[in-house]
Design a protein around this motif. Structure first.
Motif, PDB file in Angstrom:
ATOM      1  N   ASP A 114      -7.610 -10.135   3.018  1.00  0.00           N
ATOM      2  CA  ASP A 114      -8.908  -9.491   3.224  1.00  0.00           C
ATOM      3  C   ASP A 114      -9.115  -9.441   4.738  1.00  0.00           C
ATOM      4  N   PHE A 115      -8.862  -8.290   5.331  1.00  0.00           N
ATOM      5  CA  PHE A 115      -8.855  -8.178   6.789  1.00  0.00           C
ATOM      6  C   PHE A 115     -10.242  -8.326   7.402  1.00  0.00           C
TER       7      PHE A 115
ATOM      8  N   TRP B 157     -10.565  -3.795  12.164  1.00  0.00           N
ATOM      9  CA  TRP B 157     -10.164  -4.197  10.825  1.00  0.00           C
ATOM     10  C   TRP B 157      -9.375  -3.097  10.148  1.00  0.00           C
TER      11      TRP B 157
ATOM     12  N   THR C 132      -4.689   0.393   1.777  1.00  0.00           N
ATOM     13  CA  THR C 132      -5.851   0.045   0.982  1.00  0.00           C
ATOM     14  C   THR C 132      -5.499   0.024  -0.502  1.00  0.00           C
TER      15      THR C 132
ATOM     16  N   SER D 108      -3.642  -3.341   7.104  1.00  0.00           N
ATOM     17  CA  SER D 108      -5.006  -3.110   6.608  1.00  0.00           C
ATOM     18  C   SER D 108      -5.206  -1.680   6.127  1.00  0.00           C
TER      19      SER D 108
END
Length: 252
Positions: free
Chosen positions: A153-154, A22, A203, A200
């Motif tokens: 939203d990974f 992720w 952030t 991802s």
């Protein structure tokens, strides 16, 4: 007890591996190299499922091969551009990706005079929008009109994913992961443009830092706009003028 510890260790290790994936995941919007990819279309048959919305629902049981024709001949044939924007691939692309995406898509055969082609119906639809960080547009009734900024939203995109859609735009947009991109590039298939990327590692903290750095840069530019009393131009304009003179060989 020993067996329980071993199982917990394996589960924890799997969770760590999933988290690492992720943290490093990238997602790309399915886009074409329009300048070099051939363009195809089909006759408008209202009774054929090719005219339906491709929103993740299965089509294969209702599908019959339909005739398509070339509208624009160009050099790239691996990913022909279909005029209604539904993904189309060549047989050689299908052969490579099918083992990896067979649970995420349906391959719907097309009829073309020269090529063996398949339309892709993406059936993997995820609820994976990061609504907190995304910037949306709404209609007067409050329903979703579109995205000014889309953020995923990974943690809601399974690590083994190759291709997917998301719920709110399932009828129009297709996305692929780095694993899919690597598969395509390793076989030197041509026709997709992977320039629209969602990372991802970008952030919320990095996004805020980027915003602060951008605002600081703007403040610095404004602060350095000191007017030269002789030329009546800001110093930034003088620098640009000098660079132009240097480029034209009129100043060293």
């Amino acid at each position: 007890m020993q067996l329980v510890k071993l199982l917990n260790a394996r589960l924890n290790f799997g969770g760590i591996k999933q988290m690492k994936r992720w943290l490093k995941m990238r997602v790309y919007e399915w886009n074409y190299n329009y300048s070099k990819s051939m363009v195809i279309t089909s006759d408008n048959d209202e009774n054929h499922p090719i005219t339906d919305s491709f929103d993740g629902e299965p089509k294969l049981d209702l599908w019959t091969p339909i005739k398509v024709r070339t509208v624009s001949k160009k050099s790239y044939r691996d990913f022909p551009v279909y005029l209604s924007s539904k993904p189309v691939i060549s047989a050689r692309v299908k052969e490579v990706i099918e083992p990896f995406v067979k649970d995420e898509v349906e391959f719907l055969p097309l009829l073309h005079d020269e090529l063996d082609l398949y339309m892709i119906n993406v059936t993997k639809v995820l609820d994976c929008v990061d609504w907190k960080r995304s910037d949306i547009r709404t209609y007067e009734d409050g329903s979703l009109a579109g995205f000014n900024k889309l953020v995923f939203d990974f943690t809601k995109i399974p690590a083994e994913t190759y291709i997917f859609k998301f719920v709110e735009r399932a009828s129009t947009l297709v996305y692929v992961t780095e694993a899919f991109k690597d598969l395509i590039e390793s076989h030197k298939f041509k026709g997709l443009d992977f320039s629209v990327v969602f990372d991802s590692e970008f952030t919320e903290e990095k996004e805020q830092e980027q915003k602060r750095n951008y605002e600081m840069a703007l403040e610095e530019i404004e602060r350095k706009k000191v007017w030269n009393s002789h030329t009546k131009k800001p110093e930034t304009a003088l620098i640009k003028d000098r660079l132009l003179l240097v480029e034209n060989g009129k100043c060293s």
